[in-house]
Design an enzyme around this catalytic site. Sequence first.
Site, PDB file in Angstrom:
ATOM      1  N   SER A   1      47.641  50.816  40.323  1.00  0.00           N
ATOM      2  CA  SER A   1      48.643  50.670  39.293  1.00  0.00           C
ATOM      3  C   SER A   1      48.359  51.484  38.031  1.00  0.00           C
ATOM      4  O   SER A   1      49.261  51.736  37.247  1.00  0.00           O
ATOM      5  CB  SER A   1      48.775  49.204  38.914  1.00  0.00           C
ATOM      6  OG  SER A   1      47.565  48.732  38.362  1.00  0.00           O
TER       7      SER A   1
ATOM      8  N   SER B   1      43.100  49.630  41.529  1.00  0.00           N
ATOM      9  CA  SER B   1      43.973  50.290  40.565  1.00  0.00           C
ATOM     10  C   SER B   1      43.324  51.280  39.607  1.00  0.00           C
ATOM     11  O   SER B   1      44.051  51.987  38.898  1.00  0.00           O
ATOM     12  CB  SER B   1      44.731  49.250  39.752  1.00  0.00           C
ATOM     13  OG  SER B   1      45.832  48.811  40.489  1.00  0.00           O
TER      14      SER B   1
ATOM     15  N   LYS C   1      45.679  51.642  29.131  1.00  0.00           N
ATOM     16  CA  LYS C   1      46.691  51.108  30.060  1.00  0.00           C
ATOM     17  C   LYS C   1      47.485  50.010  29.359  1.00  0.00           C
ATOM     18  O   LYS C   1      46.893  49.180  28.653  1.00  0.00           O
ATOM     19  CB  LYS C   1      45.979  50.563  31.305  1.00  0.00           C
ATOM     20  CG  LYS C   1      46.893  50.084  32.411  1.00  0.00           C
ATOM     21  CD  LYS C   1      46.079  49.643  33.628  1.00  0.00           C
ATOM     22  CE  LYS C   1      46.929  49.158  34.775  1.00  0.00           C
ATOM     23  NZ  LYS C   1      46.142  48.778  35.958  1.00  0.00           N
TER      24      LYS C   1
HETATM   25  N1  GLN Z   1      47.534  48.148  44.680  1.00  0.00           N
HETATM   26  C1  GLN Z   1      46.971  46.839  44.683  1.00  0.00           C
HETATM   27  C2  GLN Z   1      48.069  45.834  44.471  1.00  0.00           C
HETATM   28  O1  GLN Z   1      49.174  46.203  44.553  1.00  0.00           O
HETATM   29  C3  GLN Z   1      45.918  46.733  43.628  1.00  0.00           C
HETATM   30  C4  GLN Z   1      46.472  46.663  42.272  1.00  0.00           C
HETATM   31  C5  GLN Z   1      45.426  46.573  41.212  1.00  0.00           C
HETATM   32  O2  GLN Z   1      44.258  46.866  41.439  1.00  0.00           O
HETATM   33  N2  GLN Z   1      45.840  46.149  40.034  1.00  0.00           N
HETATM   34  O3  GLN Z   1      47.837  44.706  44.224  1.00  0.00           O
END
Ligand code: GLN
Length: 484
Positions: free
Chosen positions: A154, A178, A79
């Site tokens: 994400s 994420s 990532k």
């Molecule tokens: N979707 C969640 C957010 O927008 C979690 C994101 C993540 O785990 N990095 O914060």
Amino acid sequence: MNIANLSISEISNLYKNKELKPSEVYKEVFTNASLSESIIHAHLKLFQDEATEASKLSDERYAKGNPLSDIDGIPIAIKDNINLKNHETTCSSKMLSNYVSPYDATVITKLRNNGVVFTGKTNLDEFAMGSSTENSAFGPTKNPWNPEHVPGGSSGGSAAVVSVGSAIASLGSDTGGSIRQPASFCGVVGFKPTYGTVSRYGLVAFASSLDQIGPITNSVEDAKILYNSIKGHDPLDATSIKESTVEIPTDKNAKIGVIKELMEEGISDESKKEVEKTIKLLEENGNKVVEVSLPLTKMALSIYYLIAPAECSANLSRFDGVRYGIREAGATSYEMMENTRAEGFGEEVKKRILLGTYALSAGYYDAYYGQALKARSAITKDFENIFKEVDYLISPTTPTPAFKFGEKTENPLEMYMSDLCTIPANLAGIPAISIPTGLSKEDMPLSIQLMSPARTDSSLLEFSETIEKLLGFNQRTLLLEDMK
Ligand code: GLN
């Protein structure tokens, strides 16, 4: 034989028996990337030359009979918020579009020392803030199962590459879901370890008390192999914990709790059905399954959306054009910083910085951030108490299967709701895994989430392997057959 459909241990055995070479596997995954990238845009960068070279060096090690480890020569994607020396780490943000990492993250050092072949950097929501990769400054990733649908976020890119076989496995980061949510949307396994078991050194921080790096893989066994390669205490990360594994039952004696609040309104029937199907299999297997109540999980979203933005506002203050980031011209240094931040950050990131700064401001600190911290402790306590009664908790990973592009961009609350089931584990710091279970009416992947007490990661993975076998759902074969 479709190489990208093999497990890490199968590939590793073929390497050792000299029936397959790392360079051949890399070639295959690169071909998969060449075929799929124009449709799904899961990578921000492919390391073709470097990876070819690395795979050949791995060939030589196997030829001499001395591979560095069981994951020597396994192609893995990273990532793009994890630092890999001499490569850009953009976090899918314009702000870091020209940033080149001067060092390796600890997880990268570990994988490098084990002979892994890094295939490239994967797309994400800007600074890991989002649930669909629609927040990437470099354009979204598409879901390999159906490009009209989001891959989740994400770590959408990291989930999509494993799903199409343009890497055998990948690393993602999970602050509120994420790793698990995109894994669920793309039909692969995603594992968020206990907070502190995997070093965060070299992971660009979003919300430091919640962030955790973990594997996205085709199978639970692969997740276990990768987790074991990246975990361990790291003096470079002050929140890294000394290893002290706690074991819980992984056989028929394992007792499972179904979280009542995550089987109620807001969760689609399709998602609930997958949990019910798994419960039935567990009961047939001889396991005891009971309903449990964790009323505070209903507050998890509100708590998370105070704590995460608060920490993000502090963490992202370094992107000011002086310490880090692109630099926009300005008549004074303040103007330069203002222009840099206005130009460098996308809308969602700006929104969260504003929200976090507000929640932390002197007049509101106690009312918002202070309250959120107290509520977080209460949730953690609730989990501890419930784990005195059951060994594992089961729920859907996501309220619905992957949604369509644009479906939730107009309504941030709806977007945030897609993390309803995953956020509690981050708040409590406990391990959680998403396991694919089947397909929706629209042929999109569905899955279940399993959680367990802090430091029981190994047991959780072992028990998840049993569940995976009971389910007998091989999502990969389906997808690869479809794509032919
Ligand atoms: N979707 C969640 C957010 O927008 C979690 C994101 C993540 O785990 N990095 O914060």
